[in-house]
Design an enzyme around this catalytic site. Sequence first.
Site, PDB file in Angstrom:
ATOM      1  N   LYS A  53      21.958 -45.201 -33.509  1.00  0.00           N
ATOM      2  CA  LYS A  53      21.906 -44.312 -34.751  1.00  0.00           C
ATOM      3  C   LYS A  53      22.978 -44.806 -35.783  1.00  0.00           C
ATOM      4  O   LYS A  53      22.524 -45.027 -36.842  1.00  0.00           O
ATOM      5  CB  LYS A  53      22.203 -43.077 -34.142  1.00  0.00           C
ATOM      6  CG  LYS A  53      21.280 -42.415 -33.426  1.00  0.00           C
ATOM      7  CD  LYS A  53      21.653 -41.138 -32.712  1.00  0.00           C
ATOM      8  CE  LYS A  53      20.530 -40.825 -31.775  1.00  0.00           C
ATOM      9  NZ  LYS A  53      20.719 -39.534 -30.860  1.00  0.00           N
ATOM     10  N   GLN A  97      25.046 -35.079 -29.812  1.00  0.00           N
ATOM     11  CA  GLN A  97      24.325 -35.815 -28.785  1.00  0.00           C
ATOM     12  C   GLN A  97      24.236 -35.119 -27.403  1.00  0.00           C
ATOM     13  O   GLN A  97      25.222 -34.533 -26.997  1.00  0.00           O
ATOM     14  CB  GLN A  97      25.139 -37.177 -28.835  1.00  0.00           C
ATOM     15  CG  GLN A  97      24.292 -38.039 -27.656  1.00  0.00           C
ATOM     16  CD  GLN A  97      23.042 -38.690 -28.344  1.00  0.00           C
ATOM     17  OE1 GLN A  97      22.884 -38.860 -29.360  1.00  0.00           O
ATOM     18  NE2 GLN A  97      21.970 -38.515 -27.403  1.00  0.00           N
ATOM     19  N   ASP A 120      18.010 -33.002 -36.095  1.00  0.00           N
ATOM     20  CA  ASP A 120      16.915 -33.393 -34.860  1.00  0.00           C
ATOM     21  C   ASP A 120      15.964 -32.579 -34.643  1.00  0.00           C
ATOM     22  O   ASP A 120      15.067 -32.887 -33.729  1.00  0.00           O
ATOM     23  CB  ASP A 120      18.106 -33.083 -33.525  1.00  0.00           C
ATOM     24  CG  ASP A 120      18.500 -34.325 -32.803  1.00  0.00           C
ATOM     25  OD1 ASP A 120      18.006 -35.451 -32.962  1.00  0.00           O
ATOM     26  OD2 ASP A 120      19.404 -34.073 -32.009  1.00  0.00           O
TER      27      ASP A 120
END
Length: 283
Positions: A53, A97, A120
């Site tokens: 990322k 995460q 997200d």
Amino acid sequence: MSAQIIYGDQLAQSLREDMKQEVKKLKNKGVVPKLVVILIGDDPASKSYVSGKQKAADFIGIDSELITLPSSTSETELLKLINDLNHSKGVNGILVQLPLPEHINEQHIIEAINPDKDVDGFHPISIGRLLTNQDTFLPCTPLGILTMLKSKNIEIAGKHVVVVGRSNIVGKPVGQLLLNEHATVTYCHSKTKDMSLYTKTADILIVAVGQAGFITSEHIKEGATVIDVGVNRIEDGSLTGDVNFEQVKEKAAYLTPVPKGVGPMTITMLMKNTIKAAIAQTK
Ligand code: NDP
């Protein structure tokens, strides 16, 4: 017949080039998209996803900050950090995460993120907007899959989409997204009886199970489009998907590989969402 392979890495690279130009223009207007990624503990897979990322963000010119915390971090400490980031003007997107250590309730964390910074797309508000077909941050893997299908002009409206897997981050939202695109959608999961009854009628089969080689040529119909989301590490250390690639490529019309398929598109859609957040927050 041998399937046309949809290389997500190539598509992702060309989208990242476009985003780089877009970010350049934004910077000229004084807007610098910023993503904060929070990584808790030292799970090697999570570390590798986070580094992918960051690499993508660096390439595009997105300012990305990685906050690493020990696995002993408490839920209260994490909630406080998220609250600070929610209120930080320079931060456009927040990503925690997953998975989290067991003592932290994942849902509490997902719900603590300001939906305006939910890049997200996991917050119940984002999911509710997806369900009601409103503009929102779409979860990155489903959005990546839709983008791959569209890149090959694969017809979705009126087609039968079968999704194997019903997780909150892949299975459920990808089915919903394709329903919004007017597909007829069937979900299969671990309690489905005679799964191949359904998969064999799929025009588009999306597999997100997490078992290497789970789908074979027996499960699909001739000419189907097969999207392999699975990422499984096998004995020799290499990564492989949920679909038996060699078998299915002889029967499918389109097929995604693993690696170089859905994975790079997921990361790229995170970047897209971060740019979207930055634009929305400067309006
Ligand atoms: P989950 O483990 O959350 O979900 C797996 C799903 O598969 C569940 O819904 C489960 O059913 C279903 N399942 C398990 N066994 C069977 C079976 N025998 N028959 C039918 N369905 C079954 O996984 P995720 O959705 O998070 O991830 C799936 C895979 O995709 C993993 O390999 C993961 O690493 C990968 N992944 C890849 C991404 C990428 O960007 N490429 C992004 C995210 C995930 P039930 O609900 O009944 O338990």
